[in-house]
Structure formats: C-alpha cells, structure tokens
Design an enzyme around this catalytic site. Structure first.
Site, PDB file in Angstrom:
ATOM      1  N   LYS A 279       0.844  -1.200   0.000  1.00  0.00           N
ATOM      2  CA  LYS A 279       0.000   0.000   0.000  1.00  0.00           C
ATOM      3  C   LYS A 279       0.875   1.244   0.000  1.00  0.00           C
ATOM      4  CE  LYS A 279      -3.998  -1.726   2.615  1.00  0.00           C
ATOM      5  NZ  LYS A 279      -5.011  -1.519   1.581  1.00  0.00           N
ATOM      6  N   ARG A 353     -10.445 -11.414   2.044  1.00  0.00           N
ATOM      7  CA  ARG A 353     -11.271 -12.501   1.492  1.00  0.00           C
ATOM      8  C   ARG A 353     -10.551 -13.835   1.570  1.00  0.00           C
ATOM      9  NH1 ARG A 353     -11.656  -9.264  -4.075  1.00  0.00           N
ATOM     10  NH2 ARG A 353     -11.375  -7.566  -2.575  1.00  0.00           N
TER      11      ARG A 353
HETATM   12  N1  BES Z   1      -8.262  -3.610   4.444  1.00  0.00           N
HETATM   13  C1  BES Z   1      -8.392  -3.229   3.077  1.00  0.00           C
HETATM   14  C2  BES Z   1      -9.705  -2.483   2.804  1.00  0.00           C
HETATM   15  C3  BES Z   1      -9.734  -1.046   3.225  1.00  0.00           C
HETATM   16  C4  BES Z   1      -9.126  -0.079   2.463  1.00  0.00           C
HETATM   17  C5  BES Z   1     -10.449  -0.677   4.330  1.00  0.00           C
HETATM   18  C6  BES Z   1      -9.199   1.246   2.831  1.00  0.00           C
HETATM   19  C7  BES Z   1     -10.519   0.640   4.692  1.00  0.00           C
HETATM   20  C8  BES Z   1      -9.902   1.596   3.953  1.00  0.00           C
HETATM   21  C9  BES Z   1      -8.394  -4.468   2.188  1.00  0.00           C
HETATM   22  O1  BES Z   1      -7.602  -5.504   2.626  1.00  0.00           O
HETATM   23  C10 BES Z   1      -7.843  -4.044   0.869  1.00  0.00           C
HETATM   24  O2  BES Z   1      -6.715  -3.678   0.813  1.00  0.00           O
HETATM   25  N2  BES Z   1      -8.679  -4.084  -0.163  1.00  0.00           N
HETATM   26  C11 BES Z   1      -8.293  -3.687  -1.452  1.00  0.00           C
HETATM   27  C12 BES Z   1      -8.839  -4.690  -2.424  1.00  0.00           C
HETATM   28  C13 BES Z   1      -8.306  -4.525  -3.828  1.00  0.00           C
HETATM   29  C14 BES Z   1      -6.831  -4.880  -3.875  1.00  0.00           C
HETATM   30  C15 BES Z   1      -9.086  -5.427  -4.743  1.00  0.00           C
HETATM   31  C16 BES Z   1      -8.870  -2.297  -1.729  1.00  0.00           C
HETATM   32  O3  BES Z   1      -9.995  -2.037  -1.316  1.00  0.00           O
HETATM   33  O4  BES Z   1      -8.171  -1.491  -2.287  1.00  0.00           O
HETATM   34 MN    MN Z   2      -5.596  -5.324   1.991  1.00  0.00          MN
END
Ligand code: BES
Ligand code: MN
Ligand code: ZN
Length: 499
Positions: A279, A353
């Site tokens: 990230k 997931r």
């Molecule tokens: N924990 C994150 C989701 C999230 C992101 C919650 C920002 C709160 C704020 C999750 O694990 C994630 O990173 N999801 C990705 C999925 C994508 C790679 C398909 C996302 O939402 O960007």
């Molecule tokens: Mn994630």
C-alpha cells in the site's frame, strides 16, 4: 458511570443538574414546562430574552433557578418538532453530555426520554442515551505517559420518566444499552491499540480472557492445525509475517446444543501493509483497524454474554498480519483453500477474502443456522457508502431484511448492495478456479462474490465495515460499529423463539 431509571416529576428531583428539552422556536417540552412553572416563568423569561431558540444540539446551563431543588438546569435544544428524527436526537444527546462534562456536576437527571422523536419509543431513547453517554467518557490514553485533560466529574445519570407505563420496558432497554456500550468499548480498545501490541497472539489472548470471564468455550488453532485442515488461503496471507496466524473459535451456548448456532466470522488482519502489493505510505497506520471485524465479534459476544441471551452463537476469527517479506506470497501464486477450490492471488492486498474464505469453510463444522461475516474488506465500500452505512450483501432475502431491520432499530446504518451472478464473471482466472480480485468496477460486490463461493451450504450475510468501523482525522479512532446492529439482530432472534 452509573445509570438508573426513576419515575416522578422533574420539578421534584434533587440533583446537581436537571436536563430538559426545548423545541425550536422556544417551545418547552412537558418537563421543561414543569420546571418553568415551579420557577414562576424564570425559564421562559430567559428564552424570551433571546438566549436560546431550541436549535438541535444547542445547550444553555442555568444556575440556581428559583423554586427548584437542583443546582443547575441544563436546557437542550431539540430542533423543530416536525423534524426531530434520529440524527437530531443524537446531536442533542451528544451536546447534553458535552455540556454536562463542562460543568462540575457529579450527577444529573435527564428528562429527555419524552422528546417527540419520530417513530421511536422510550426504550429506544434510553438505550441511545446510555450508548452516547458511555461514548462521551471513552478515552484511550493508556499508551500516553501522562494523562491529558481532566476526568469528567459526572458519574451518576438518572433517566427521569414521568410516565409510569414506560418504566418497565425502559429497564430492559437500559440493560441492553449498557451491554451494547460494553461491547463497543471492547471493539474500540482493541481497534485503537497499536499494531505492535495488538497482534494475532494478543487477539487470541483477549478471546481467552472473555471466555474466562463469561465461562465460554474457546479454541485457538495454531498454524500447524491450519495446515492439517488445508487452510491454504489463510496461510498464504500469513507467510510474510513473523507473527504466527491464529484461528479463534469462541462459543456461546445460551440454549440447548441441539439448536443450530449463528456463526459470526470476523476479519482479523492486525495490520494490513498490502503485502507484496504494498500500500502507499499515506495513512497506512490506519490499517491497524483491519481487525475491527474480529473485534466486533468479540464485542458482540461480550454484549450477549452480559445479557445472557437465550441464543447460540459461535464467533470465528481468522487473524494474521499482512506483511511483505522474503517468504511472502507473490502476485500470481496459486493456493488451495480449505474448500478445495484453487485461488490465483493476483493482488496480495486483497487478503481479507483469503483469510475469510477458509474461516467460512471452517464454520461448516458448527452446522450453523446462519453465518454473518464482518470485515473491513474494501476501500470501494468507503467510496460507495462513505462513513455512514455499512455495506450489506447476502444470499438470503429474509436474512438481509432481518439485518436491515435490526440496523434501523439500532440506528447503526447498513445498506444492501446486490450479489447478482452477473458480477461473478469478473473473478475468472486463467490459471485457477477463481481470482482474488475482480478489477476496479464494483469492488465491494466482487469481494462479496468471492466470499459467496465459500458460503453455499448455509444462509449467509456479509457486512463490509471499511467505512464505518473507524474515524479518520482529528477524532481518529475505532467507532465500535457494528456491535449495535449485531446485538440488536441477536436480541430480535430471541424474541421470535418460544422457550
Ligand atoms: N483492508 C483493506 C480495505 C480497506 C481499504 C479498508 C481502505 C478501509 C480503507 C483491504 O484488505 C484491501 O486492501 N482491499 C483492497 C482490495 C483490492 C486490492 C481489490 C482495496 O480495497 O483497495
Ligand atoms: Mn488489503
Ligand atoms: Zn485488509
């Protein structure tokens, strides 16, 4: 803070502060009227002088009001009567406690359960007051070396009620409000804790503590146990971390074991760096909240255990960190989940997931009547619904309706998104049964579609709490949601059944 409910008239109460409502424009509620009468029109006189209109959330403290038995009278604005809904009431109650904490009052008697809130009864108002009051004294300062600010003086709150008919039902609402507030505190404390402290091992310890306190059964699966079960998806996420992953199962049996339990499955990523699909740096600290689904399972079980609800509930928590490292999963890796389905991991940041799918398969061993998973799953959900509503997706109409109803009752908003098969296309993989991402479009739906491949054996709903579990900015912190929704749902389930 101690709460109690008391019948009687406002003008007869002895208290450090009596709190009464004023409607816009300058219309006294019955309780305010009673106080005004005993004070010979002193209060209405002040209002006529222009000091308060009664706008929702405004407050005015009066000292030594003639004729009264209390040191202070706090007037709280409720806004226009015809507009008074949940939000106006919440604003007014928040303003009440802010104003009370600014006084030196050690106790207060509130006559705010008679406020004419649209479609809400006294019980609802009682539980909302308790939850907001507990929120107003919540601090997370045990990681600071010095205490900041003063502790609030207020430690006793009496909810005054002039109508006797509402007393009995309000007592139950009070206990429910206290239990929900307690559960929310569990979630906030765990969510706010630094990720170097709140590790998977720490979460497991907390589950053991809760089990001890309420005499529940708890099982902690270690990585070697998960290997034996074939939890290849969960373990794929854990590979990059030095912290061992755990799978927690906490069982609350409030009825005979013959009755099938409801399973609550919570995402417990104690820190989500994204893994090799790293990230960006900005606000990455907030990814310590990625275990709020797990925490809400522990919080809800705490609430129902405290209420001793006659219901069977199993909490299942897959917990790990998502870290990059020499041994971490690569984009392109294919793993086999406990269900036997193979997964092409195209993005290691879609890790929630992966840990949930194995936990959802594991849930089958409890032969659950219903399974609800709770997860900070997608950033897309924050884009779709903001910080107001949790996303709800389900393979069962009745269950979705039930959850939406409980959400409305608890004032813990949720909004349903579709789970149509049309979206499943996006999860096609050239090299495995399924890919773990479905592209940018409808990210919340495709994440739920992924989970739906593992929930075919039971009625299932998914709550995406990415936008509702915590606040950013100045008030950064966990919110305790969706404990109110889940607890309300379980309370409602107990009402349907005959003993
Ligand atoms: N924990 C994150 C989701 C999230 C992101 C919650 C920002 C709160 C704020 C999750 O694990 C994630 O990173 N999801 C990705 C999925 C994508 C790679 C398909 C996302 O939402 O960007
Ligand atoms: Mn994630
Ligand atoms: Zn995550």
């Amino acid at each position: 803070m101690k709460f109690s409910i008391k019948g009687g008239n406002p003008e007869k109460q002895r208290s450090a502060c009596i709190v009464v409502g004023v409607l816009d424009s300058r219309k006294l509620t019955d309780a305010a009227q009673a106080m005004d009468e005993i004070a010979n029109g002193y209060i209405s006189g002040i209002l006529r002088g222009g000091d308060m209109e009664g706008k929702a959330g405004s407050t005015l403290v009066l000292h030594n009001v003639p004729g009264t038995l209390c040191e202070r009278v706090l007037l709280v604005g409720l806004g226009k009567e015809q507009d008074l809904g949940d939000k106006g009431y919440h604003d007014a109650i928040r303003a009440t406690f802010k104003a009370l904490h600014e006084t030196g009052a050690k106790d207060a008697t509130l006559f705010l359960t008679e406020a004419p809130v649209k479609k809400r009864d006294a019980g609802w108002k009682v539980s909302q007051i308790v939850i907001i009051a507990m929120e107003s004294i919540y601090r997370f300062d045990h990681l600071k070396s010095k205490m900041e600010g003063n502790k609030p003086h207020l430690h006793k709150v009496t909810l005054g009620m002039s109508s006797r008919a509402e007393l009995a039902s309000s007592e139950e609402a009070l206990q429910q409000g206290l239990a929900i507030a307690d559960g929310m505190k569990v979630v906030k404390d765990l969510g706010n804790l630094a990720p170097n402290i709140c590790t998977p091992t720490y979460l497991a310890k907390q589950a053991v503590e809760i089990a001890k306190a309420y005499k529940l059964k708890v099982t902690i699966l270690e990585q070697k146990d998960m290997e034996k079960l074939g939890m290849g998806a969960l373990l794929a996420v854990a590979r990059g971390s030095r912290q061992p992953a755990k799978l927690i199962a906490l069982e609350y049996w409030g009825r005979t074991k013959k009755e099938k339990p409801i399973a609550l499955v919570g995402k417990g990523v104690t820190f989500d760096t994204g893994g090799i699909s790293l990230k960006p740096a900005a606000e990455m600290d907030e990814m310590k909240y990625d275990m709020c689904g797990a925490a809400s399972v522990l919080g809800t079980i705490t609430a129902i255990a405290r209420l001793q609800l006659p219901i069977n509930v199993v909490g299942i928590i897959p917990t790990t960190e998502n870290m990059p490292g020499g041994n971490a999963t690569r984009p392109g890796d294919v793993v086999t989940s406990m269900s036997g389905q193979t997964i092409e991991i195209l993005n290691t940041d879609a890790e929630g997931r992966l840990i949930l799918c194995d936990a959802l398969t594991y849930a089958e061993r409890y032969e659950p009547e219903t399974v609800i998973d709770i997860a900070t799953l997608t950033g897309a959900c924050v884009i779709a619904l903001g910080h107001v509503a949790s996303g709800l997706l389900s393979n069962d109409e009745e269950l979705a309706e039930e959850l939406l109803y409980a959400s409305g009752e608890a004032a813990d908003r949720a909004w349903r998104l579709p789970l149509w098969d049309d979206y499943q296309e996006q999860l096609k993989s050239n090299f495995a049964d399924i890919a773990n991402i479905g592209g940018r479009a409808a990210g919340t739906v495709t994440a739920a579609c992924f989970l739906s491949r593992f929930t075919k054996r039971y009625r299932w709903a998914h709550l995406d709490i990415a936008g509702t579990a915590w606040k950013s900015g100045k008030e950064k912190g966990a919110t305790g949601r969706p404990v109110p929704l889940l607890t309300q749902f379980l309370i409602r389930r107990t009402l349907k059944k005959t003993p």
